[in-house]
Design a protein around this motif. Sequence first.
Motif, mmCIF file in Angstrom:
data_model
loop_
_atom_site.group_PDB
_atom_site.id
_atom_site.type_symbol
_atom_site.label_atom_id
_atom_site.label_comp_id
_atom_site.label_asym_id
_atom_site.label_seq_id
_atom_site.Cartn_x
_atom_site.Cartn_y
_atom_site.Cartn_z
ATOM 1 N N LYS A 1 2.409 1.640 -3.489
ATOM 2 C CA LYS A 1 1.400 2.056 -4.471
ATOM 3 C C LYS A 1 1.120 3.560 -4.356
ATOM 4 O O LYS A 1 0.978 4.257 -5.352
ATOM 5 C CB LYS A 1 0.121 1.258 -4.278
ATOM 6 N N LYS A 2 1.078 4.052 -3.117
ATOM 7 C CA LYS A 2 0.739 5.455 -2.886
ATOM 8 C C LYS A 2 1.934 6.376 -3.075
ATOM 9 O O LYS A 2 1.808 7.479 -3.607
ATOM 10 C CB LYS A 2 0.193 5.611 -1.470
ATOM 11 N N ARG A 3 3.123 5.936 -2.673
ATOM 12 C CA ARG A 3 4.273 6.841 -2.594
ATOM 13 C C ARG A 3 5.397 6.586 -3.596
ATOM 14 O O ARG A 3 6.152 7.494 -3.901
ATOM 15 C CB ARG A 3 4.890 6.761 -1.204
ATOM 16 N N ALA B 1 0.835 -1.203 0.000
ATOM 17 C CA ALA B 1 0.000 0.000 0.000
ATOM 18 C C ALA B 1 0.871 1.254 0.000
ATOM 19 O O ALA B 1 0.592 2.215 -0.732
ATOM 20 C CB ALA B 1 -0.937 -0.003 1.207
#
Length: 80
Positions: free
Chosen positions: A76-78, A73
Motif C-alpha cells: 500500500k505504501k510502496r 502495508a
Amino acid sequence: MHFVYILQSIDHPEQYYCGVTDDVVKRLQEHNSGKSKHTAKFKPWQLLSYHFFKDQPTALAFEKYLKTGSGRAFAKKRLR
C-alpha cells in the motif's frame, strides 16, 4: 522469468489481488475473462505493478509476503 503482480478491481477499487506468473499480460486477460474463480466476481481488473524475479522460489516468497499484514502495508505504501 517470474513476475509477482498486483491488480486492483476497477469496479470495486478497495479490492486488490496479487499473484505470480510467467506472462503478466496473459494472466491479466485471464483474470478479466473470469477464468480465475478467486477474482471473477470483482472483474474487471487493472494492473497496478509487477516485479521481476530470476527464480520462482524468490517470486513465490515475495507473493507470500505480500499476502501477510505487513506485506499488504508495504504494498500500500510502496507499490501502488
